[in-house]
Design a protein around this motif. Structure first.
Motif, short mmCIF file in Angstrom:
data_model
loop_
_atom_site.label_atom_id
_atom_site.label_comp_id
_atom_site.label_asym_id
_atom_site.label_seq_id
_atom_site.Cartn_x
_atom_site.Cartn_y
_atom_site.Cartn_z
N LEU A 140 0.79 88.59 10.81
CA LEU A 140 2.04 88.20 10.16
C LEU A 140 1.78 87.60 8.79
O LEU A 140 2.46 87.94 7.80
CB LEU A 140 2.77 87.18 11.04
N PHE A 141 0.78 86.71 8.69
CA PHE A 141 0.45 86.12 7.39
C PHE A 141 0.05 87.19 6.38
O PHE A 141 0.45 87.12 5.21
CB PHE A 141 -0.70 85.12 7.56
N HIS A 142 -0.70 88.17 6.82
CA HIS A 142 -1.14 89.24 5.91
C HIS A 142 0.05 90.06 5.43
O HIS A 142 0.12 90.44 4.25
CB HIS A 142 -2.16 90.12 6.60
N GLN A 143 0.99 90.36 6.32
CA GLN A 143 2.17 91.12 5.92
C GLN A 143 3.02 90.35 4.92
O GLN A 143 3.56 90.93 3.97
CB GLN A 143 2.99 91.48 7.15
N LEU A 144 3.13 89.03 5.13
CA LEU A 144 3.90 88.22 4.19
C LEU A 144 3.23 88.16 2.83
O LEU A 144 3.90 88.18 1.79
CB LEU A 144 4.08 86.81 4.76
N ARG A 145 1.92 88.10 2.81
CA ARG A 145 1.20 88.07 1.54
C ARG A 145 1.27 89.43 0.85
O ARG A 145 1.37 89.51 -0.38
CB ARG A 145 -0.27 87.69 1.77
N ASP A 146 1.19 90.47 1.63
CA ASP A 146 1.17 91.81 1.06
C ASP A 146 2.53 92.16 0.45
O ASP A 146 2.62 92.73 -0.63
CB ASP A 146 0.78 92.82 2.14
N ASP A 147 3.61 91.84 1.17
CA ASP A 147 4.97 92.08 0.69
C ASP A 147 5.21 93.54 0.31
O ASP A 147 5.98 93.86 -0.58
CB ASP A 147 5.28 91.19 -0.52
N SER A 148 4.54 94.43 0.97
CA SER A 148 4.74 95.86 0.71
C SER A 148 5.71 96.41 1.74
O SER A 148 5.64 96.04 2.92
CB SER A 148 3.42 96.62 0.78
N PRO A 149 6.65 97.26 1.35
CA PRO A 149 7.64 97.78 2.30
C PRO A 149 7.00 98.72 3.31
O PRO A 149 5.97 99.35 3.05
CB PRO A 149 8.63 98.53 1.40
N ILE A 150 7.62 98.79 4.45
CA ILE A 150 7.17 99.72 5.48
C ILE A 150 7.54 101.13 5.05
O ILE A 150 8.68 101.42 4.72
CB ILE A 150 7.83 99.40 6.83
N ARG A 151 6.57 102.01 5.03
CA ARG A 151 6.82 103.40 4.63
C ARG A 151 6.30 104.33 5.73
O ARG A 151 5.30 104.04 6.36
CB ARG A 151 6.15 103.72 3.30
N GLY A 152 6.99 105.42 5.89
CA GLY A 152 6.54 106.40 6.86
C GLY A 152 6.97 106.11 8.28
O GLY A 152 6.44 106.71 9.20
N TYR A 153 7.91 105.17 8.49
CA TYR A 153 8.37 104.93 9.85
C TYR A 153 9.25 106.10 10.31
O TYR A 153 9.88 106.77 9.51
CB TYR A 153 9.15 103.61 9.93
N SER A 154 9.29 106.31 11.60
CA SER A 154 10.09 107.42 12.15
C SER A 154 10.54 107.04 13.55
O SER A 154 10.17 107.71 14.52
CB SER A 154 9.28 108.72 12.16
N TYR A 155 11.29 105.97 13.66
CA TYR A 155 11.72 105.49 14.97
C TYR A 155 12.68 106.48 15.65
O TYR A 155 12.55 106.76 16.83
CB TYR A 155 12.39 104.13 14.83
#
Length: 465
Positions: free
Chosen positions: A116-131
């Motif tokens: 979670l900390f890494h995702q918050l630092r990265d702040d890059s949008p999720i791409r390529g999802y296909s729910y």
């Protein structure tokens, strides 16, 4: 279960200390080591901390920390202190391997928090999802498969994908609201435009909303998903078999509880896809429209309120753009601004589409009908009645057949134009119910004396007595 029954009570204390920025960077280094190595030697983590946080370690004061004088002396000692500090607070544990080396092990709660900390630092949008597509493809493959376990697993997979989709939609909705609040505090036109096109356009529209409209479209896959789930829910034998598979997979304590859980998930997925467009997608679209309208109004207000040179130029250029021949206005501002009229050639400069003129009523044109040529009509009728009439065709076919009931293309002896034309007319005349012959076309063609006709079989309808 309470939160601090799962995680150590002092887990977050380093992040509340004066050196919290250093500890946050050290946790990100720990996450990198965790992702890159299955077994993490302590020396590896120590080397990574030294190489990546050298400047931060040198600048840190460690006031109020339980650091030894020897550890405080140089960067190596400070890196060792970080390892000791994070280990004591529960971020990782140590174990000794068979080679008597110290290894770092990261507990499950720590790995999730680090992610979670890494995702918050990265702040890059999720791409390529296909729910949505993932749900559709999982159910489709399982429906075509004969395995009951695949169908049971597909329901749980579709349930997880639908939950992830709902969470994504909620995040997008609240993220748009976040950009509303950011826009309120902006007082510069360039800042508003950069936030709208760069941040909002890339991190929200392109990353989430555009895929929901094109690639991972709910309206596109909703009906097939619901059809498969409805088919399974109405099949009691299949439900019982899937419940048995779920019980063997330890997804429930009893057969009835597994069956009830499967039905509950099926109905929940079906209900979500019934309401997801109205409850989520339409609300997100409305929110995006409100944000875009507010951003446009913000830019207009900031531009009109700007009374410096840029604002004045904007007013002047707007006035000039509305009137290409505003010579009086140009004369007035010429002493202040050196403006010159410029023109250019484009692909439409030398050509204009011709506009059709208005149609007017004209005098009617009298069409004179010429009388038919009596001689030509008589000659055509004579040809049809004599040389190429029905009687002539019947006589020609009778000559081909002779005493036989069946003849073929090779027996016709096509020698001149008349015999070639007669062969064609014989094919056309065979469709007449009054004709005394029948022609059956065969494969291929037959050539003779430069003439080509289809391979065919000529049969007498009435056998000779």
């Amino acid at each position: 279960m309470k939160f601090f029954e799962v995680v150590p009570s002092d887990l977050f204390s380093p992040l509340a200390s004066p050196n919290r920025a250093l500890y946050a960077d050290a946790l990100d280094v720990l996450y990198t080591a965790y992702r890159e190595n299955l077994k993490i030697p302590e020396d590896t983590l120590y080397s990574m901390l030294r190489s990546k946080l050298e400047q931060q370690l040198a600048d840190a004061t460690f006031e109020g920390e339980d650091i030894d004088v020897e550890e405080l002396r140089d960067i190596s000692g400070r890196a060792r202190f970080l390892i000791r500090k994070l280990c004591s607070k529960g971020w990782f544990e140590k174990e000794r391997g068979d080679d008597f080396e110290e290894y770092i092990t990261v507990p499950g709660y720590s790995s999730r928090i680090l992610e979670l900390f890494h995702q918050l630092r990265d702040d890059s949008p999720i791409r390529g999802y296909s729910y949505v597509f993932g749900t559709y493809s999982t159910l489709k493959v399982a429906h075509e498969s004969g395995s009951v376990y695949d169908k049971m697993a597909a329901i749980y997979g579709a349930y997880d994908n639908t939950q992830a989709l709902i969470n994504l939609l909620q995040m997008v909705y609240h993220n748009v609201r976040h950009y509303f609040q950011m826009q309120i505090e902006m007082q510069d036109v360039n800042e508003v435009l950069a936030s709208h096109f760069n941040n909002f356009g890339q991190k929200v529209v392109e990353a989430y909303i555009r895929p929901l409209k094109i690639k991972d479209s709910v309206p596109k896959y909703r009906v097939p998903i619901q059809s498969v789930l409805k088919n399974w829910a109405e099949d009691d034998d299949l439900l019982l078999a899937m419940a048995n598979a779920a019980l063997q997979d330890k997804r429930g304590e009893t057969l009835d509880s597994c069956r009830a859980d499967l039905l509950r998930k099926i109905f929940w997925i079906d209900e979500r896809y019934d309401n997801i467009e109205h409850d989520y997608l339409d609300e997100i679209d409305a929110q995006v429209r409100r944000y875009t309208r507010a951003a446009t109004q913000k830019v207009e207000n900031l531009t009109n309120r700007d009374q410096n040179v840029r604002g004045n130029l904007n007013v002047l250029l707007t006035a000039l753009s509305r009137n290409h021949r505003a010579s009086d206005l140009v004369d007035q501002i010429q002493p202040v601004f050196q403006l010159y009229e410029q023109s250019y050639l484009s692909e439409k400069s030398l050509w204009y589409r011709k506009r059709p003129g208005k149609r007017t009523k004209a005098a009617p044109v009298i069409i004179q009908e010429t009388p038919p040529d009596a001689d030509a009509a008589a000659q055509a009728a004579q040809l049809l009645r004599s040389e190429y009439g029905r009687a002539a065709i019947a006589a020609y076919v009778q000559g081909w057949l002779g005493d036989s009931d069946v003849r073929y293309s090779k027996d016709l002896k096509i020698q001149d134009d008349k015999s070639y034309i007669m062969s064609l007319l014989a094919v056309l005349a065979s469709g007449d119910p009054t004709a005394k012959h029948q022609i059956r076309e065969l494969d291929g063609t037959f050539s003779e004396n430069g003439y080509s006709i289809p391979q065919m079989q000529i049969i007498r309808k009435e056998k000779k007595k």
